[in-house]
Write an enzyme that holds these catalytic residues in place. Structure first.
Site, PDB file in Angstrom:
ATOM      1  N   ARG A  77     -11.195  11.533 -97.730  1.00  0.00           N
ATOM      2  CA  ARG A  77     -10.087  10.832 -98.371  1.00  0.00           C
ATOM      3  C   ARG A  77      -8.846  11.014 -97.500  1.00  0.00           C
ATOM      4  NH1 ARG A  77      -6.031  12.749-102.346  1.00  0.00           N
ATOM      5  NH2 ARG A  77      -5.141  10.912-103.323  1.00  0.00           N
ATOM      6  N   HIS A 120       0.637   7.713 -99.797  1.00  0.00           N
ATOM      7  CA  HIS A 120       0.737   9.144-100.104  1.00  0.00           C
ATOM      8  C   HIS A 120       2.131   9.603 -99.649  1.00  0.00           C
ATOM      9  CE1 HIS A 120      -1.878  12.921-100.862  1.00  0.00           C
ATOM     10  NE2 HIS A 120      -0.637  13.332-100.803  1.00  0.00           N
ATOM     11  N   GLU A 165      -0.646  10.212-106.764  1.00  0.00           N
ATOM     12  CA  GLU A 165       0.321  10.921-107.616  1.00  0.00           C
ATOM     13  C   GLU A 165       1.677  10.228-107.692  1.00  0.00           C
ATOM     14  OE1 GLU A 165       0.630  15.099-106.791  1.00  0.00           O
ATOM     15  OE2 GLU A 165      -1.514  15.431-106.886  1.00  0.00           O
ATOM     16  N   ASN A 303      -6.176  14.243-109.668  1.00  0.00           N
ATOM     17  CA  ASN A 303      -5.837  15.467-108.927  1.00  0.00           C
ATOM     18  C   ASN A 303      -5.491  16.537-109.945  1.00  0.00           C
ATOM     19  OD1 ASN A 303      -6.010  13.822-106.704  1.00  0.00           O
ATOM     20  ND2 ASN A 303      -3.857  13.978-106.123  1.00  0.00           N
ATOM     21  N   TYR A 305      -4.607  20.834-110.382  1.00  0.00           N
ATOM     22  CA  TYR A 305      -4.421  22.197-109.860  1.00  0.00           C
ATOM     23  C   TYR A 305      -4.198  23.218-110.969  1.00  0.00           C
ATOM     24  CZ  TYR A 305      -4.102  19.982-105.333  1.00  0.00           C
ATOM     25  OH  TYR A 305      -4.399  19.270-104.207  1.00  0.00           O
ATOM     26  N   GLU A 384      -8.391  15.400-105.746  1.00  0.00           N
ATOM     27  CA  GLU A 384      -7.846  16.642-105.177  1.00  0.00           C
ATOM     28  C   GLU A 384      -8.061  17.788-106.151  1.00  0.00           C
ATOM     29  OE1 GLU A 384      -3.715  16.703-103.993  1.00  0.00           O
ATOM     30  OE2 GLU A 384      -3.890  14.744-103.009  1.00  0.00           O
TER      31      GLU A 384
HETATM   32  C1  FCB Z   1      -0.646  17.375-104.394  1.00  0.00           C
HETATM   33  C2  FCB Z   1      -0.454  16.430-103.228  1.00  0.00           C
HETATM   34  C3  FCB Z   1      -1.068  16.916-101.930  1.00  0.00           C
HETATM   35  C4  FCB Z   1      -0.907  18.406-101.761  1.00  0.00           C
HETATM   36  C5  FCB Z   1      -1.348  19.155-102.982  1.00  0.00           C
HETATM   37  C6  FCB Z   1      -1.266  20.644-102.887  1.00  0.00           C
HETATM   38  O1  FCB Z   1       0.376  17.179-105.317  1.00  0.00           O
HETATM   39  O2  FCB Z   1      -0.987  15.171-103.538  1.00  0.00           O
HETATM   40  O3  FCB Z   1      -0.527  16.173-100.883  1.00  0.00           O
HETATM   41  O4  FCB Z   1       0.387  18.702-101.407  1.00  0.00           O
HETATM   42  O5  FCB Z   1      -0.592  18.732-104.097  1.00  0.00           O
END
Ligand code: FCB
Length: 477
Positions: A77, A120, A165, A303, A305, A384
């Site tokens: 990607r 991006h 995002e 995405n 985290y 992500e």
């Molecule tokens: C996301 C982004 C990516 C990277 C990760 C850690 O928000 O899309 O580019 O910075 O976080």
């Protein structure tokens, strides 16, 4: 431990983004982007880093693709840089476009499926000078640029993602100012969000018009970073309301127009009296926009985290209670990215990654289930997921067990969601290699491949070797 298999044809990949890895900011006619400007604002980037060189991927691309091949990645990607393709946002630069054509050929020759993102975050500075994403015209310029890329690569690239995002582009860019272009203009974030969505809708329409449909093997989607907003104290009404507002300005502001064709009423209530350019944000929503934005998608990129646990801001709280929140950790003092603000993110006591992001894989499962239950979401790709770690190089090896464990826990969460019937089709680890991590510069390493920034030597970390095995087996064990 029992073996847990992923569905057949599950796509395994790694992700990266143009500005974070390419460097070569002046090469072959590339124009400046808003990030080239922003990195020069004193204090904007940790340690004063910039991305002029980054990972030198622009020069090292063939070797980087060879590395992906050695790791057995099924897909890559990447994003195309608007300022390479159209240096002033408008005029086409064939030399810049050619880089992505060569990248695509290289990937295909290595048996790696290109998974392309059009935006991006690297908006051409010339367009920001005309208002950036707060200017409706930018959505039309995005369409022009996107079609240039499409015309050049559409014969070889099947998977098209409009935005990465858009929450960050809109609210970090125009409300909090923590990201380029660094504007702190309150409700401008919502205006930007609408124009980003409009650009998405314009592309989907044109993509379909030119025969981009799944029966011809072509698909289009968008990548969001939806969060899970759990009130810090579920018995406290103010915290429950903070969670509702966070959900509104992080998730529903995108999910509702995309998947339901409307903005939720509470967004209007929460922004009452807040003006951009003397007008409420709803004025930028024209007739027909929502129909364009809500055209059916072939996939949703997710995405993830961490979740978020907001507490209503208590004015009697000691400073220490308010610090320790994700937002306060940014190197640059910033406004809340949520128009109106009014809440903070106290720690909940969960373990964190080295970036201090709390680890909550079950929130990931709940998010995926919610996307299905509340939104009847199209097939999902995890575009992500990954962890920042303070990696140590020991005798040429990087034993990043923390990162590996993080990825493993989140892959289990994906499998849990699949067990509950959610249609997840693939997983891209963030990131292929260490790179320029936006306002955190090079100090924050997310790669499964280590980059020595003095020599540009790439070294697969233990997590990369493990990830390659998982991908090859299509199973966790
Ligand atoms: C996301 C982004 C990516 C990277 C990760 C850690 O928000 O899309 O580019 O910075 O976080």
């Amino acid at each position: 431990m029992t073996t847990r298999e992923f569905p057949p044809d599950f796509l395994w990949g790694a992700a990266a983004a143009s500005y974070q890895i390419e460097g070569a900011v002046d090469a072959d006619g590339r124009g400046p982007s808003i990030w080239d400007t922003f990195v020069r604002v004193p204090g904007a980037i940790l340690n004063g880093d910039d991305a002029d060189v980054a990972c030198e991927h622009y020069e090292r691309m063939p070797q980087d693709v060879a590395l992906m091949e050695r790791l057995g990645l099924g897909s890559y990607r990447f994003s195309t840089a608007w300022p390479r393709v159209c240096p002033d946002g408008k005029r086409v630069n064939p030399a810049g476009l050619d880089f992505y054509s060569r990248l695509t050929d290289e990937l295909l020759a290595a048996g790696i499926t290109p998974f392309l993102t059009l935006y991006h975050w690297d908006l051409p500075q010339a367009l920001e000078d005309e208002g950036g994403w707060t200017n409706r015209d930018t959505a039309h310029r995005f369409l022009d640029y996107a079609m240039v890329v499409h015309d050049a690569l559409g014969d070889r690239v099947d998977s098209w993602t409009t935005h990465n995002e858009p929450w960050c582009s809109a609210f970090m860019g125009y409300t909090s100012g923590g990201h380029a272009p660094g504007r702190q203009e309150g409700v401008a974030g919502v205006v930007a969000a609408h124009h980003l969505l409009l650009g998405h809708g314009l592309f989907v329409e044109e993509f379909r018009r030119r025969g981009g449909t799944p029966d011809r093997g072509k698909s289009v989607g968008i990548t969001l970073n939806p969060t899970v907003a759990d009130p810090f104290d579920p018995t406290r009404e103010a915290d429950v309301d903070a969670a509702r507002r966070l959900d509104g300005f992080h998730n529903r502001v995108f999910l509702d127009p995309l998947l339901r064709g409307a903005y939720a009423d509470d967004l209007a209530r929460d922004t009452e009296g807040m003006l951009f350019d003397g007008r409420p944000w709803q004025d930028v929503v024209h007739d027909g926009d929502l129909a364009l934005i809500s055209q059916p998608l072939d996939f949703l990129g997710v995405n993830f985290y961490h979740g978020d646990v907001p507490a209503a801001l208590r004015y009697d709280a000691a400073p220490g209670e308010l610090l320790g929140s994700r937002i306060e950790h940014s190197p640059r003092p910033r406004e809340s990215p949520y128009p109106g603000g009014g809440f903070v993110f106290p720690r909940t006591g969960r373990p964190t990654t080295d970036r201090d992001w709390e680890i909550d894989p079950d929130a990931f499962r709940r998010l995926l289930v919610r996307l299905r239950d509340d939104y009847d979401a199209p097939p999902i790709y995890i575009t992500e997921n990954g962890a920042m770690a303070d990696d140590v190089v020991e005798d040429g090896a990087i034993h990043d067990v923390g990162r590996q464990h993080y990825i493993e826990q989140h892959l289990h969460a994906v499998l849990d969601a699949i067990d509950e019937g959610v249609d997840v089709r693939g997983y891209f680890v963030w990131s292929l290699m260490d790179n320029f991590e936006w306002s955190y510069g090079y100090a924050h390493r997310f790669g499964i491949v280590h980059v020595d920034y003095d020599t540009q030597v790439r070294t697969p970390k233990d997590s990369a070797l493990w990830f390659a095995e998982v991908a090859a087996r299509n199973a966790l064990q």
